[in-house]
Design a protein around this motif. Structure first.
Motif, short mmCIF file in Angstrom:
data_model
loop_
_atom_site.label_atom_id
_atom_site.label_comp_id
_atom_site.label_asym_id
_atom_site.label_seq_id
_atom_site.Cartn_x
_atom_site.Cartn_y
_atom_site.Cartn_z
N GLY A 22 0.82 -1.21 0.00
CA GLY A 22 0.00 0.00 0.00
C GLY A 22 0.85 1.26 0.00
N GLN A 23 2.00 1.19 0.66
CA GLN A 23 2.91 2.34 0.72
C GLN A 23 3.40 2.70 -0.68
OE1 GLN A 23 6.79 1.49 2.28
NE2 GLN A 23 7.13 3.58 3.04
N VAL A 24 3.82 1.71 -1.46
CA VAL A 24 4.31 1.96 -2.82
C VAL A 24 3.16 2.45 -3.70
CG1 VAL A 24 5.15 0.81 -4.92
CG2 VAL A 24 6.27 0.38 -2.72
N LEU A 25 2.00 1.84 -3.56
CA LEU A 25 0.85 2.22 -4.38
C LEU A 25 0.44 3.66 -4.10
CD1 LEU A 25 -0.93 0.84 -6.49
CD2 LEU A 25 -2.53 0.29 -4.67
N CYS A 28 3.18 6.12 -5.51
CA CYS A 28 3.12 6.23 -6.96
C CYS A 28 1.84 6.94 -7.41
CB CYS A 28 3.22 4.85 -7.59
SG CYS A 28 4.82 4.05 -7.35
N GLY A 29 0.76 6.71 -6.69
CA GLY A 29 -0.50 7.39 -7.02
C GLY A 29 -0.38 8.89 -6.90
N GLY A 30 0.34 9.35 -5.89
CA GLY A 30 0.55 10.78 -5.72
C GLY A 30 1.34 11.39 -6.87
N ILE A 31 2.33 10.64 -7.37
CA ILE A 31 3.12 11.12 -8.50
C ILE A 31 2.26 11.20 -9.77
CG2 ILE A 31 4.97 10.40 -10.09
CD1 ILE A 31 6.57 9.58 -7.58
N PHE A 311 6.92 8.22 -15.92
CA PHE A 311 6.54 7.76 -14.58
C PHE A 311 7.78 7.33 -13.80
CE2 PHE A 311 4.29 4.16 -12.13
CZ PHE A 311 3.85 5.00 -11.12
N ALA A 312 8.65 6.55 -14.44
CA ALA A 312 9.89 6.09 -13.79
C ALA A 312 10.79 7.26 -13.42
CB ALA A 312 10.63 5.12 -14.70
N ALA A 313 10.92 8.22 -14.32
CA ALA A 313 11.78 9.37 -14.05
C ALA A 313 11.30 10.14 -12.83
CB ALA A 313 11.82 10.29 -15.27
N ASN A 314 10.01 10.34 -12.74
CA ASN A 314 9.45 11.09 -11.62
C ASN A 314 9.61 10.35 -10.30
OD1 ASN A 314 7.59 13.74 -12.26
ND2 ASN A 314 7.88 12.46 -14.06
N ILE A 315 9.43 9.04 -10.32
CA ILE A 315 9.58 8.25 -9.09
C ILE A 315 11.02 8.29 -8.59
CG2 ILE A 315 9.64 5.86 -8.23
CD1 ILE A 315 7.09 5.36 -9.83
N TYR A 316 11.95 7.94 -9.47
CA TYR A 316 13.33 7.75 -9.00
C TYR A 316 14.07 9.07 -8.79
CZ TYR A 316 12.79 2.76 -9.30
OH TYR A 316 12.36 1.47 -9.07
N LYS A 416 3.20 0.65 -15.96
CA LYS A 416 2.99 1.13 -14.59
C LYS A 416 3.29 0.03 -13.58
CE LYS A 416 -0.83 2.85 -11.68
NZ LYS A 416 -2.28 3.15 -11.68
N LEU A 417 2.78 -1.17 -13.83
CA LEU A 417 3.04 -2.29 -12.93
C LEU A 417 4.53 -2.58 -12.85
CD1 LEU A 417 2.27 -4.83 -11.25
CD2 LEU A 417 2.01 -6.05 -13.43
N GLY A 418 5.21 -2.59 -13.99
CA GLY A 418 6.64 -2.88 -14.00
C GLY A 418 7.44 -1.91 -13.16
#
Length: 438
Positions: A22-25, A28-31, A311-316, A416-418
């Motif tokens: 849930g923490q990861v979800l 990522c949802g916020g991003i 999506f990956a760029a924003n997360i990392y 997104k899942l990956g």
């Protein structure tokens, strides 16, 4: 009967089946909330390119008969010949060579180079070191059958520290022997910026002013349909790529393309088959439906992959890792580089991507001595088409600066899942300890 509305679809439960916390979800949802406008812009580009492809198919009168294919010599293969006209229309070029006999992107590039260079000619790269597998083609690393063995010399001009072209050094490098310039659009296993089509056009214009008869070839791998124009629209004499990347739409099981000036394409065709035969032979072997339908889907598939990269760029980036391109930059290919600084980070990321695959998710990728590379490489590639990097995939050399290169995703939900699975894996391995924004 209760309708499937957003209020009763339990996505958290679905993601939990993949081990996503849930923490990861939530993180990522916020991003994703901040990416809605960006994704809308990507969809508009996809729509533009989709219409471009459909219009080309209609103009070339693609019919059911084009999908049937041939065997043997492949004389008068309607589907093959029509598809090459479609590619020429899409890329606005004089001619195209699109064949299953071209085995991969490296083969397509080698074919374009070897067919248009002769002993005594010089090849120039004005954008620095080429992709690893081209080093043996050129002869930077010794290999049988290289351009170097045939008396073709090579020169390169590195990019400036800020990623710009070194125009003064390029001017000095061009000489009477310079026959062909190779411009790699994407970054390869480097942490340099990907080149925009506009920037490629400026470089070609500069080079043509120095020596108008130079052939300018662009390695377009990973860049097709990311923008509304292609390098052939800004002066490239040849544009080269792989069908198991963007233009194959995830359906092409093999193949590559060379599109551009008629004489350059004809040279490539004679090298691919035989002098005197050229484009007249080469059976399509039942792959035409995949080639046509893959091209049809390519704009929207590329858009899905592009969303995954952003999506990956924003997360990392928000977790403190260097990313190229960064979270806000304009995109010119589908590749996202993330530098972890350790082999463990690269390996954990790739293993997370593999665990999200539909095919071979139970397999654990490990670094290995892959042909054409000078260091061990790890590849996550659970794909319907082996090695297809328009599908969800990630790879990287186990060498400093220990960067991983993520690309692909036939659909946005899979991309997104990956990415979320890669993040979860890094947390589970205690490479990332929390999801606080740095």
């Amino acid at each position: 009967m209760e309708a499937n509305t957003s209020s009763n679809i339990n996505l958290k439960k679905q993601y939990s089946q993949f081990g996503i916390s849930g923490q990861v979800l939530d993180y990522c949802g916020g991003i994703l909330e901040n990416l809605k406008e960006r994704f809308q812009s990507i969809d508009e580009i996809a729509e533009y390119n989709q219409l471009k492809v459909i219009h080309a198919m209609q103009e070339c009168r693609v019919s059911e008969a084009c999908l049937l294919g041939t065997t043997g010599y492949g004389y008068n293969d309607l589907g093959r010949d029509t598809l090459e006209k479609v590619y020429a229309k899409v890329f606005h070029t004089e001619d195209a060579l699109v064949r299953p006999q071209i085995t991969c992107g490296t083969h397509a590039l080698a074919l374009a180079l070897m067919s248009n260079l002769r002993p005594g000619d010089e090849l120039l790269s004005p954008v620095g070191k080429p992709y690893d597998t081209l080093e043996e083609v050129i002869g930077i690393r010794e290999s049988k059958g290289s351009l170097k063995e045939y008396g073709i010399t090579y020169r390169q001009v590195d990019l400036l520290d800020d990623g710009r072209f070194d125009y003064e050094a390029i001017r000095a490098a061009v000489n009477e022997k310079t026959k062909l310039v190779t411009i790699q659009r994407s970054k390869g296993y480097q942490t340099r910026p990907t080149l925009s089509v506009a920037a490629i056009g400026e470089l070609i214009s500069f080079i043509k002013q120095i020596k108008p008869d130079i052939i300018c070839m662009v390695d377009n791998c990973y860049g097709e349909f990311v923008e509304t124009i292609e390098p052939s629209d800004v002066g490239a004499d040849m544009v080269v790529g792989s069908l198991i990347k963007n233009p194959g739409g995830g359906l092409a099981p093999i193949g590559g393309y060379i599109t551009g000036r008629k004489d350059c394409v004809e040279n490539a065709a004679y090298r691919l088959t035989s002098p005197g035969l050229g484009k007249e032979v080469g059976a399509s072997l039942g792959v035409m439906t995949s080639f046509y339908q893959g091209l049809f889907l390519a704009p929207t598939v590329t858009a899905s992959a592009l969303k995954g990269a952003i999506f990956a760029a924003n997360i990392y980036e928000k977790l403190g890792f260097p990313v190229i391109p960064n979270s806000t930059e304009c995109r010119h290919d589908i590749i996202q580089a993330v530098t972890f600084g350790t082999p463990e980070g690269v390996i954990a990321f790739c293993q997370g991507i593999q665990a999200a695959a539909s095919v071979d998710s139970h397999v654990t990728p490990e670094p290995w001595d892959m042909p054409g590379y000078d260091s061990q490489v790890i590849m996550a590639a659970g794909a319907f088409v082996s090695g297809s990097s328009i599908e969800l995939s990630a790879d990287g050399p186990i060498a400093p600066p220990y960067a991983v290169y993520f690309q692909g995703g036939l659909t946005w939900p899979h991309a997104k899942l990956g990415i979320m699975k890669s993040l979860q894996n890094l947390i589970d391995r205690e490479i990332i300890f929390n999801l606080e924004v740095n």
